[in-house]
Motif scaffolding. Structure first.
Motif, mmCIF file in Angstrom:
data_model
loop_
_atom_site.group_PDB
_atom_site.id
_atom_site.type_symbol
_atom_site.label_atom_id
_atom_site.label_comp_id
_atom_site.label_asym_id
_atom_site.label_seq_id
_atom_site.Cartn_x
_atom_site.Cartn_y
_atom_site.Cartn_z
ATOM 1 N N PRO A 237 0.801 -1.234 0.000
ATOM 2 C CA PRO A 237 0.000 0.000 0.000
ATOM 3 C C PRO A 237 0.827 1.275 0.000
ATOM 4 N N GLU A 238 0.163 2.359 -0.426
ATOM 5 C CA GLU A 238 0.768 3.681 -0.352
ATOM 6 C C GLU A 238 0.681 4.254 1.053
ATOM 7 N N VAL A 239 -0.233 3.741 1.859
ATOM 8 C CA VAL A 239 -0.320 4.041 3.291
ATOM 9 C C VAL A 239 -0.720 2.746 3.989
ATOM 10 N N ALA A 240 0.009 2.367 5.028
ATOM 11 C CA ALA A 240 -0.297 1.122 5.733
ATOM 12 C C ALA A 240 -1.744 1.125 6.213
ATOM 13 N N GLY A 241 -2.472 0.053 5.901
ATOM 14 C CA GLY A 241 -3.870 -0.052 6.275
ATOM 15 C C GLY A 241 -4.821 0.621 5.318
ATOM 16 N N GLY A 242 -4.294 1.228 4.264
ATOM 17 C CA GLY A 242 -5.139 1.959 3.324
ATOM 18 C C GLY A 242 -5.626 1.090 2.178
ATOM 19 N N THR A 243 -6.276 1.735 1.222
ATOM 20 C CA THR A 243 -6.878 1.010 0.093
ATOM 21 C C THR A 243 -6.201 1.305 -1.238
ATOM 22 N N LEU B 26 14.800 0.683 -3.726
ATOM 23 C CA LEU B 26 13.855 1.757 -3.455
ATOM 24 C C LEU B 26 12.439 1.288 -3.767
ATOM 25 N N ALA B 27 11.500 1.703 -2.931
ATOM 26 C CA ALA B 27 10.081 1.505 -3.222
ATOM 27 C C ALA B 27 9.566 2.738 -3.960
ATOM 28 N N GLU B 28 8.259 2.862 -4.023
ATOM 29 C CA GLU B 28 7.646 3.977 -4.748
ATOM 30 C C GLU B 28 7.629 5.259 -3.916
ATOM 31 N N GLU B 29 7.329 5.127 -2.619
ATOM 32 C CA GLU B 29 7.079 6.288 -1.773
ATOM 33 C C GLU B 29 7.778 6.143 -0.433
ATOM 34 N N VAL B 30 7.762 7.257 0.308
ATOM 35 C CA VAL B 30 8.252 7.285 1.688
ATOM 36 C C VAL B 30 7.119 7.798 2.567
ATOM 37 N N SER B 31 6.914 7.164 3.698
ATOM 38 C CA SER B 31 5.821 7.567 4.581
ATOM 39 C C SER B 31 6.017 9.010 5.039
#
Length: 424
Positions: A79-85, A384-389
């Motif tokens: 996910p782009e945010v943990a627990g997100g959709t 590297l992933a796509e994003e950083v929290s």
């Protein structure tokens, strides 16, 4: 102790089991294969050499050898945010990534992979019917139906539901891909001579479609799942399509189309300058009539539409740096509503775009600072992933992410080139 995972189709016999010595031999053979590939292919010498070479190896690892297709990432639904959709399947090839991928493969000294990737793209898109919009993405074998479905029985990473297979964006209209396809061809002109006449005609027809359709709304580079809009980036890449087609007219046997392409290029350019600029934002913005910023506006100088030291381009770079970053200086794609619930982290690709744009503007010290911010989030293996929290150092999104490594390679090259030219 070695662990081996075997795979077979249901109709095949069970594969022989490897004992520990055989597993060790196979592992060493694999390692030696990667070492020899690196020695033969990787000749980049410049800033961040270890990171650039590692990124080249990752891009090679994301390539499906039988066809040359390169997937966007090796995973789905991280996910782009943990627990997100906002959980998507990235195990496909996007035309959108093509031209930046080819440049990165060239910098990372992977010419064979670059050629195979372009040939895969040319073959995949040439299967489409006359008059259709180009499909934006394909499976690794050229598959076109990538219908999205949810696996409700899986909980997802940190309860990030749904887990998805397939990607519904394959049916979106994204007019930018005409530019990415033609820009890819322009990066490898030596391959055009070997293309079938039908494929050359298809590439010329793609430029015609960009010239005919650039005024239409679409879903844009970020695949916004709302109503189509007049995204600046889409108009820009239609400009790229006809600009590169003009350069390639002789190679495509399309000299008779140049006058129409030149007219379309001027019309698109005038419209971008007139409607893409916002006095309120003092920048080129996400969409016509909007004051919302978008990191893709940095591509105005990266693709050659504007010189990076043009006053409006410099203002756009500064606006992104001031207003589209978090408190660490990492860049968001945009902050506008996009029709999806939840939020996302900062985008590493966009941060590398900022570094690249600064380098093209001759501001190499600022470019290095921005580059180091993004590169500092690489894992101990350089991944590297796509994003950083937004609230920490955690990498988010599918992993490893080709786009992030492509951005790293191209930004490093831009900085190295600017410094060699004596720019500050």
């Amino acid at each position: 102790m070695h662990f081996v995972l075997h795979h077979r189709h249901s109709w095949q016999d069970r594969p022989p089991l490897w004992d520990q010595p055989e597993a060790a031999r196979r592992l060493e053979d694999t390692l030696e294969g990667w070492r020899s590939w690196s020695d033969l292919h990787q000749g980049y010498h410049g800033p961040w050499q270890d990171l650039v070479n590692a990124s080249g190896r990752f891009l090679q690892a994301l390539t499906y050898y039988p066809t040359g297709a390169m997937i966007a990432a090796a995973t789905t639904s991280l996910p782009e945010v943990a627990g997100g959709t906002r959980n998507w399947d990235y195990r496909y090839t996007w035309i959108r990534d093509a031209s930046m991928t080819l440049q990165a493969l060239w910098v990372a000294a992977c010419p064979d992979e670059a050629g195979k990737f372009f040939q895969f793209l040319a073959a995949a898109v040439a299967t489409q019917q006359d008059g259709e919009d180009l499909q934006i993405m394909y499976g690794i074998g050229g598959e076109r139906d990538l219908s999205e479905r949810e696996l409700a029985h899986l909980p997802g990473w940190r309860s990030s539901r749904p887990v998805r297979v397939g990607n519904g964006a394959w049916q979106q209209r994204q007019l930018d891909i005409y530019g990415e396809l033609l820009d890819s061809a322009a990066r490898l002109p030596e391959l055009l001579a070997g293309l079938e006449p039908e494929t050359k005609r298809f590439l010329a027809d793609a430029a015609d479609r960009a010239a005919a359709r650039w005024q239409a709304p679409d879903h844009g580079i970020w695949e916004v799942r709302g109503e189509p809009r007049h995204f600046l980036h889409s108009k820009l890449m239609c400009w790229v399509a006809v600009d590169r087609a003009i350069r390639l007219a002789e190679a495509l046997d399309a000299q008779d189309r140049v006058r129409d392409w030149e007219q379309a290029r001027e019309e698109i350019a005038a419209t971008i300058r007139g409607q893409g600029w916002s006095d309120a934002a003092n920048a080129y913005t996400q969409a016509f009539g909007s004051a919302e910023l978008d990191a893709s506006s940095l591509l105005l100088c990266i693709v050659g539409f504007l010189p990076a030291d043009d006053p409006r381009m410099l203002a756009t770079i500064d606006a992104v740096d001031r207003h589209l970053t978090d408190d660490r200086g990492l860049v968001y794609r945009y902050r506008a509503a996009d029709g999806l619930p939840g939020e996302e982290g900062t985008f590493l690709l966009c941060t590398f775009w900022l570094a690249q744009a600064l380098a093209l503007a001759g501001q190499t010290k600022r470019a290095r600072t921005v580059f180091d911010r993004a590169a500092g989030f690489a894992t101990d293996l350089g991944l590297l992933a796509e994003e950083v929290s937004a609230d920490g150092r955690e990498l988010l999104g599918n992993f490893p992410q080709a786009f992030s490594h492509i951005g790293l390679v191209n930004a490093a090259w831009a900085i190295a080139s600017a410094e060699q030219n004596g720019q500050d």
